[in-house]
Design a protein around this motif. Structure first.
Motif, PDB file in Angstrom:
ATOM      1  N   ALA A   1       0.809  -1.085   0.007  1.00 53.99           N
ATOM      2  CA  ALA A   1       0.139   0.084   0.025  1.00 53.99           C
ATOM      3  C   ALA A   1       0.986   1.187   0.095  1.00 53.99           C
ATOM      4  CB  ALA A   1      -0.787   0.065   1.222  1.00 53.99           C
ATOM      5  N   GLY A   2       2.116   1.307   0.621  1.00 57.72           N
ATOM      6  CA  GLY A   2       3.003   2.264   0.643  1.00 57.72           C
ATOM      7  C   GLY A   2       2.092   3.645   1.308  1.00 57.72           C
ATOM      8  N   GLY A   3       1.324   3.228   2.265  1.00 60.13           N
ATOM      9  CA  GLY A   3       0.664   4.448   2.971  1.00 60.13           C
ATOM     10  C   GLY A   3      -0.561   4.672   2.379  1.00 60.13           C
ATOM     11  N   GLY A   4      -1.163   5.546   2.207  1.00 62.79           N
ATOM     12  CA  GLY A   4      -2.575   5.695   1.716  1.00 62.79           C
ATOM     13  C   GLY A   4      -3.654   5.454   2.803  1.00 62.79           C
ATOM     14  N   SER A   5      -4.738   5.280   2.113  1.00 64.10           N
ATOM     15  CA  SER A   5      -6.007   4.996   2.973  1.00 64.10           C
ATOM     16  C   SER A   5      -6.702   3.546   2.864  1.00 64.10           C
ATOM     17  CB  SER A   5      -7.183   6.155   2.833  1.00 64.10           C
ATOM     18  OG  SER A   5      -7.371   5.822   1.452  1.00 64.10           O
ATOM     19  N   SER A   6      -7.151   2.908   3.609  1.00 59.79           N
ATOM     20  CA  SER A   6      -8.129   1.937   3.369  1.00 59.79           C
ATOM     21  C   SER A   6      -9.489   2.245   4.127  1.00 59.79           C
ATOM     22  CB  SER A   6      -7.563   0.632   4.081  1.00 59.79           C
ATOM     23  OG  SER A   6      -8.403  -0.429   4.283  1.00 59.79           O
ATOM     24  N   ASP A   7     -10.496   1.713   3.541  1.00 60.17           N
ATOM     25  CA  ASP A   7     -11.872   2.147   3.931  1.00 60.17           C
ATOM     26  C   ASP A   7     -12.031   1.094   5.113  1.00 60.17           C
ATOM     27  OD1 ASP A   7     -12.148   0.009   2.443  1.00 60.17           O
ATOM     28  OD2 ASP A   7     -14.108   1.066   1.452  1.00 60.17           O
ATOM     29  N   VAL A   8     -11.498  -0.195   5.196  1.00 56.11           N
ATOM     30  CA  VAL A   8     -11.898  -1.141   6.126  1.00 56.11           C
ATOM     31  C   VAL A   8     -11.105  -0.797   7.333  1.00 56.11           C
ATOM     32  CG1 VAL A   8     -11.376  -3.709   6.764  1.00 56.11           C
ATOM     33  CG2 VAL A   8     -12.330  -3.029   4.528  1.00 56.11           C
ATOM     34  N   ARG A   9     -10.147  -0.446   7.285  1.00 56.19           N
ATOM     35  CA  ARG A   9      -9.108   0.055   8.482  1.00 56.19           C
ATOM     36  C   ARG A   9      -9.654   1.190   9.177  1.00 56.19           C
ATOM     37  NH1 ARG A   9      -3.147  -1.290   5.827  1.00 56.19           N
ATOM     38  NH2 ARG A   9      -3.537  -3.604   5.710  1.00 56.19           N
ATOM     39  N   ARG A  10     -10.084   2.185   8.341  1.00 51.63           N
ATOM     40  CA  ARG A  10     -10.716   3.423   8.814  1.00 51.63           C
ATOM     41  C   ARG A  10     -12.213   3.194   9.258  1.00 51.63           C
ATOM     42  NH1 ARG A  10     -10.212   7.969  11.163  1.00 51.63           N
ATOM     43  NH2 ARG A  10     -11.431   9.613  10.755  1.00 51.63           N
ATOM     44  N   PHE A  11     -12.777   2.234   8.959  1.00 52.64           N
ATOM     45  CA  PHE A  11     -14.031   1.949   9.605  1.00 52.64           C
ATOM     46  C   PHE A  11     -13.750   0.997  10.886  1.00 52.64           C
ATOM     47  CE2 PHE A  11     -16.836  -1.863  10.565  1.00 52.64           C
ATOM     48  CZ  PHE A  11     -18.165  -1.343  10.585  1.00 52.64           C
ATOM     49  N   GLU A  12     -12.792   0.300  11.014  1.00 47.71           N
ATOM     50  CA  GLU A  12     -12.540  -0.557  12.183  1.00 47.71           C
ATOM     51  C   GLU A  12     -12.049   0.464  13.074  1.00 47.71           C
ATOM     52  OE1 GLU A  12     -10.028  -3.392  10.674  1.00 47.71           O
ATOM     53  OE2 GLU A  12     -11.710  -4.947  10.212  1.00 47.71           O
ATOM     54  N   SER A  13     -11.269   1.339  12.893  1.00 45.07           N
ATOM     55  CA  SER A  13     -10.827   2.372  13.715  1.00 45.07           C
ATOM     56  C   SER A  13     -11.887   3.212  14.569  1.00 45.07           C
ATOM     57  CB  SER A  13      -9.652   3.187  13.164  1.00 45.07           C
ATOM     58  OG  SER A  13      -9.215   4.468  14.185  1.00 45.07           O
ATOM     59  N   LEU A  14     -12.586   3.766  13.500  1.00 43.43           N
ATOM     60  CA  LEU A  14     -13.983   4.692  14.063  1.00 43.43           C
ATOM     61  C   LEU A  14     -14.671   3.858  15.038  1.00 43.43           C
ATOM     62  CD1 LEU A  14     -14.490   6.746  10.784  1.00 43.43           C
ATOM     63  CD2 LEU A  14     -13.757   7.608  12.893  1.00 43.43           C
ATOM     64  N   ALA A  15     -15.041   2.743  14.439  1.00 48.17           N
ATOM     65  CA  ALA A  15     -16.002   1.887  15.251  1.00 48.17           C
ATOM     66  C   ALA A  15     -15.415   1.318  16.731  1.00 48.17           C
ATOM     67  CB  ALA A  15     -16.277   0.594  14.366  1.00 48.17           C
ATOM     68  N   GLY A  16     -14.103   1.347  16.857  1.00 47.00           N
ATOM     69  CA  GLY A  16     -13.407   0.995  17.812  1.00 47.00           C
ATOM     70  C   GLY A  16     -13.624   2.245  18.784  1.00 47.00           C
ATOM     71  N   GLU A  17     -13.484   3.279  18.280  1.00 40.64           N
ATOM     72  CA  GLU A  17     -13.555   4.695  19.085  1.00 40.64           C
ATOM     73  C   GLU A  17     -15.183   4.664  19.575  1.00 40.64           C
ATOM     74  OE1 GLU A  17     -12.349   7.848  16.702  1.00 40.64           O
ATOM     75  OE2 GLU A  17     -10.514   7.108  16.385  1.00 40.64           O
ATOM     76  N   GLY A  18     -15.980   4.354  18.740  1.00 41.82           N
ATOM     77  CA  GLY A  18     -17.495   4.416  19.040  1.00 41.82           C
ATOM     78  C   GLY A  18     -17.839   3.584  20.123  1.00 41.82           C
ATOM     79  N   TYR A  19     -17.112   2.425  20.116  1.00 44.57           N
ATOM     80  CA  TYR A  19     -17.390   1.274  21.133  1.00 44.57           C
ATOM     81  C   TYR A  19     -16.765   1.730  22.634  1.00 44.57           C
ATOM     82  CZ  TYR A  19     -18.559  -1.699  17.143  1.00 44.57           C
ATOM     83  OH  TYR A  19     -19.214  -2.449  16.168  1.00 44.57           O
ATOM     84  N   ARG A  20     -15.669   2.267  22.601  1.00 36.29           N
ATOM     85  CA  ARG A  20     -15.204   2.841  23.725  1.00 36.29           C
ATOM     86  C   ARG A  20     -15.817   3.874  24.214  1.00 36.29           C
ATOM     87  NH1 ARG A  20     -10.624   1.357  20.670  1.00 36.29           N
ATOM     88  NH2 ARG A  20     -10.246   3.485  19.800  1.00 36.29           N
ATOM     89  N   ALA A  21     -16.432   4.933  23.417  1.00 41.38           N
ATOM     90  CA  ALA A  21     -17.257   5.685  23.953  1.00 41.38           C
ATOM     91  C   ALA A  21     -18.390   5.392  24.482  1.00 41.38           C
ATOM     92  CB  ALA A  21     -17.344   6.846  22.683  1.00 41.38           C
ATOM     93  N   MET A  22     -19.037   4.097  23.985  1.00 43.70           N
ATOM     94  CA  MET A  22     -20.272   3.623  24.587  1.00 43.70           C
ATOM     95  C   MET A  22     -20.075   3.228  25.975  1.00 43.70           C
ATOM     96  SD  MET A  22     -23.325   3.675  22.828  1.00 43.70           S
ATOM     97  CE  MET A  22     -24.060   2.381  23.286  1.00 43.70           C
TER      98      MET A  22
END
Length: 276
Positions: free
Chosen positions: A109-130
């Protein structure tokens, strides 16, 4: 490299689309993209492409697919550089993007973005906030995560055994994030805003107890207790007819609480997830 698989497959190198149109190459690229920067064994690629029935020439054919995919990437990068007036630029070559390893291939990938990894990161933040009872933050993070989805995972890719399994796993992750976002919104008193969404979701997931529980709570808090109890009866009928199961004890307690109390509806609706 930017990688999107939560919907249609899209892979871009330096902003240049490098996703092929050939079905087998797309299938191979999807599996490599999902595992970007990690080696994917040749055996896994063979399993995905031929689902346990590989021809004798499978490994040779796989090498041919890799060569064709590299050629496609090289042409796409060359056209992108020419269009940008960068003929003398030296971007990563196709072999730097699709790397051959002993017994495996790797999409670098050489850096850049992945929608799966972004989704998992944001969802994890959401679960911790819950967990911290920060419901506004949880709703915001989970909403942002869910917006990354543009359709079923690998929506336009032929799926073999491995991609089908990953698509199912990702869909379950999406459903969990959706469930928790609705739970956060209920805590924030957004029950009326949730009604139209929950009508659709309970029709789509006809045996998902927690979505039905959330719909029941939203209706009851909106002063629509009779409709809330009707949702329970419909779910019970579906569970008994299709699965031979009664609603869980917690859902039965919620139904009883709505039935006997015109004013108070329990705030906690979380139940064991059951999809169908």
């Amino acid at each position: 490299m930017d990688i999107d698989v939560l919907g249609a497959l899209a892979v871009r190198e330096g902003g240049v689309p490098v996703t092929p149109t050939a079905p087998k190459q797309r299938q191979m690229l999807a599996l490599l993209a999902l595992n970007a920067d990690h080696a994917v064994p040749v055996t896994d690629l063979v399993e995905e492409l031929w689902e346990g029935r590989p021809p004798r020439s499978a490994r040779t054919t796989l090498q041919t697919y890799v060569l064709h995919l590299r050629d496609h990437i090289a042409r796409a990068l060359a056209l992108g550089a020419a269009a940008a007036g960068e003929e003398d630029a030296a971007p990563r070559g196709a072999k730097d993007v699709l790397v051959t390893l002993p017994g495996a291939y790797l999409l670098a990938a050489g850096g850049g973005s992945s929608d799966v990894r972004r989704f998992e990161s944001l969802a994890g933040e959401g679960y911790r906030a819950m967990d911290a009872a920060s419901y506004a933050e949880a709703s915001a993070r989970l909403t942002e995560a869910l917006k990354l989805w543009n359709g079923p995972a690998f929506a336009d890719v032929q799926q073999g055994t491995l991609l089908a399994r990953e698509a199912k796993r990702l869909e379950e992750s999406r459903l969990c994030a959706l469930d928790q976002r609705i739970e956060a919104d209920l805590h924030l008193g957004r029950h009326r805003e949730l009604l139209s969404e929950l009508i659709v979701l309970t029709s789509r997931y006809r045996t998902h107890e927690n979505l039905h529980a959330q719909f029941m709570v939203a209706l009851a808090r909106s002063g629509r207790r009779s409709e809330s109890l009707h949702v329970y009866r419909q779910l019970r009928t579906t569970l008994v007819r299709e699965l031979g199961l009664e609603p869980s004890p917690r859902l039965q307690r919620l139904q009883h609480s709505i039935q006997v109390s015109a004013a108070e509806v329990p705030g906690e609706t979380a139940l064991a997830v059951s999809t169908g």
